[in-house]
Design a protein around this motif. Structure first.
Motif, PDB file in Angstrom:
ATOM      1  N   GLY A   2     -49.551  38.507 -14.892  1.00 46.08           N
ATOM      2  CA  GLY A   2     -48.715  37.960 -15.965  1.00 46.08           C
ATOM      3  C   GLY A   2     -47.984  36.709 -15.537  1.00 46.08           C
ATOM      4  N   ASN A   3     -47.488  36.700 -14.292  1.00 46.32           N
ATOM      5  CA  ASN A   3     -46.797  35.513 -13.794  1.00 46.32           C
ATOM      6  C   ASN A   3     -47.755  34.325 -13.692  1.00 46.32           C
ATOM      7  OD1 ASN A   3     -44.457  36.991 -13.585  1.00 46.32           O
ATOM      8  ND2 ASN A   3     -44.679  37.407 -11.388  1.00 46.32           N
ATOM      9  N   PHE A  15     -54.181  38.965 -23.238  1.00 46.19           N
ATOM     10  CA  PHE A  15     -54.484  40.191 -22.492  1.00 46.19           C
ATOM     11  C   PHE A  15     -55.015  41.265 -23.426  1.00 46.19           C
ATOM     12  CE2 PHE A  15     -52.652  40.451 -18.027  1.00 46.19           C
ATOM     13  CZ  PHE A  15     -52.825  39.095 -17.802  1.00 46.19           C
ATOM     14  N   GLU A  16     -54.468  41.324 -24.631  1.00 48.77           N
ATOM     15  CA  GLU A  16     -54.950  42.302 -25.604  1.00 48.77           C
ATOM     16  C   GLU A  16     -56.347  41.924 -26.101  1.00 48.77           C
ATOM     17  OE1 GLU A  16     -53.666  44.193 -29.956  1.00 48.77           O
ATOM     18  OE2 GLU A  16     -52.274  42.932 -28.829  1.00 48.77           O
ATOM     19  N   PRO A  27     -55.680  45.671 -20.727  1.00 48.40           N
ATOM     20  CA  PRO A  27     -54.496  46.523 -20.941  1.00 48.40           C
ATOM     21  C   PRO A  27     -53.895  46.963 -19.614  1.00 48.40           C
ATOM     22  CG  PRO A  27     -56.491  47.796 -21.297  1.00 48.40           C
ATOM     23  CD  PRO A  27     -56.925  46.364 -21.107  1.00 48.40           C
ATOM     24  N   GLY A  28     -52.581  46.904 -19.512  1.00 49.15           N
ATOM     25  CA  GLY A  28     -51.898  47.374 -18.323  1.00 49.15           C
ATOM     26  C   GLY A  28     -52.071  46.492 -17.107  1.00 49.15           C
ATOM     27  N   GLY A  86     -64.112  42.853 -10.693  1.00 46.95           N
ATOM     28  CA  GLY A  86     -64.640  41.511 -10.883  1.00 46.95           C
ATOM     29  C   GLY A  86     -64.590  41.066 -12.332  1.00 46.95           C
ATOM     30  N   GLY A  87     -64.926  41.964 -13.258  1.00 48.16           N
ATOM     31  CA  GLY A  87     -64.885  41.622 -14.674  1.00 48.16           C
ATOM     32  C   GLY A  87     -63.481  41.350 -15.159  1.00 48.16           C
ATOM     33  N   GLN A  88     -62.516  42.130 -14.680  1.00 47.71           N
ATOM     34  CA  GLN A  88     -61.123  41.909 -15.068  1.00 47.71           C
ATOM     35  C   GLN A  88     -60.601  40.575 -14.546  1.00 47.71           C
ATOM     36  OE1 GLN A  88     -59.548  45.510 -13.391  1.00 47.71           O
ATOM     37  NE2 GLN A  88     -59.633  46.621 -15.336  1.00 47.71           N
ATOM     38  N   ARG A  89     -60.945  40.238 -13.294  1.00 51.32           N
ATOM     39  CA  ARG A  89     -60.500  38.961 -12.735  1.00 51.32           C
ATOM     40  C   ARG A  89     -61.111  37.796 -13.509  1.00 51.32           C
ATOM     41  NH1 ARG A  89     -61.416  41.536  -7.798  1.00 51.32           N
ATOM     42  NH2 ARG A  89     -63.381  40.383  -7.509  1.00 51.32           N
TER      43      ARG A  89
END
Length: 334
Positions: free
Chosen positions: A100-101, A125-126, A131-132, A143-146
């Protein structure tokens, strides 16, 4: 949205004590319309990344002109940067800062108020299925999230044009498919123009309105995927005979309707225009000749076939080499 004419980038390389100049990009003309998704294809060393770096103001052209989002990349680089989003192949997130930062800081670098950057970050993010993840460190993400976080950072300031450099490299098939949906939504839901470089032919086929192929620093084709495939001379017909001694007979029959017939083991292959009409008669003739088939297949042309037709080599084979790094730009300190 992108208008380039005669773009040239010359690099200087060392060969022992001698130096030589290499034209990594050699007179590229390129147009991308507003709201278009363009796939930029080419093998390693073809000039893809160098062209991308010039269009995103990270590298000054040796020659030629380019306007991006209405501004000149050489004389108005700050205005270009304010209007584009750029997601590099290597990513732009740190390992230890909280996600988030990272988003808020990135937005503030573009002049956003902290509250606006935070609000926009939570929206992304949504939308990008994170999420979270707001308080998570990127090093603890998949890897997918990054990669989705990288895209969120490239979109936080609402750019009208997004450059994605190999966005799904290294992801597993499920993560790639998921990211494809988000890339498609950039245009359909956000109205963004997307310029996409990729090594994956199926990715370019699925996502792009138009494909641009670069080889040896020059644009060798630019059209829709279907139109490019139509340039390939027919469908590939592959016949596998049961008896290896009859493969020559199968090849002879195939040659009556096909071009570029080749024999490999028990296989005879060739390009057949309008294969759907010609193949049934071919099969009947082979049966009459007593040639028994163990297998046969008709394949529609692919983008790799297009590249092979245009350049005489397979894009997949060309990508099997190691990634090259850019040498020193001509005129820069050695």
């Amino acid at each position: 949205m992108i208008h380039a004419r005669g773009l040239v980038q010359t690099f200087r390389t060392r060969e022992g004590r001698r130096t030589a100049e290499v034209r990594a990009v050699d007179g590229v003309d390129l147009d991308v319309a507003e709201g278009e998704v363009v796939g930029f294809l080419g093998p390693n060393g073809a000039g893809k990344t160098t062209t991308l770096r010039m269009l995103t103001t990270l590298l000054r052209p040796t020659a030629g002109t380019a306007t991006v989002a209405g501004f000149d990349v050489t004389s108005e680089p700050t205005e270009v940067r304010r209007r584009i989003g750029y997601v590099s192949q290597s990513g732009s997130t740190g390992s230890f800062a909280r996600a988030g930062n990272e988003i808020v800081d990135h937005g503030m670098l573009y002049g956003m108020a902290e509250a606006d950057a935070r609000r926009r970050g939570h929206e992304l993010f949504e939308q990008l299925d994170l999420p979270g993840m707001w308080d998570r460190q990127p090093r603890s993400m998949s890897g997918g999230q990054r990669r989705r976080l990288d895209i969120a950072m490239g979109l936080v300031h609402d750019p009208t044009l997004v450059f994605l450099d190999e966005p799904t490299t290294g992801l597993d098939p499920q993560a790639r498919a998921n990211l494809w949906e988000h890339i498609g939504a950039l245009r359909t839901e956000r109205g963004a123009t997307v310029f996409l470089t990729t090594h994956y032919l199926d990715e370019a086929d699925a996502l792009s309105d138009r494909i641009v192929v670069i080889d040896h620093g020059r644009i060798v084709a630019a059209d829709t995927s279907d139109n490019l495939k139509a340039q390939v001379a027919g469908d590939l017909v592959d016949l596998e005979v049961t008896d290896a001694e009859r493969v020559a007979d199968a090849a002879a029959r195939l040659a009556t309707i096909a071009t570029d017939v080749e024999v490999e083991g028990r296989h005879a292959r060739g390009r057949v225009p309008r294969a759907a009409q010609a193949v049934p008669r071919l099969l009947r003739d082979l049966t009459t000749d007593g040639v028994e088939l163990a297998f046969f297949e008709v394949k529609r042309p692919t983008l790799d076939d297009v590249f092979l037709t245009l350049t005489g080599r397979s894009l997949r084979d060309a990508e099997a080499g190691t990634e090259t790094t850019e040498p020193t730009p001509a005129g820069a300190p050695a």
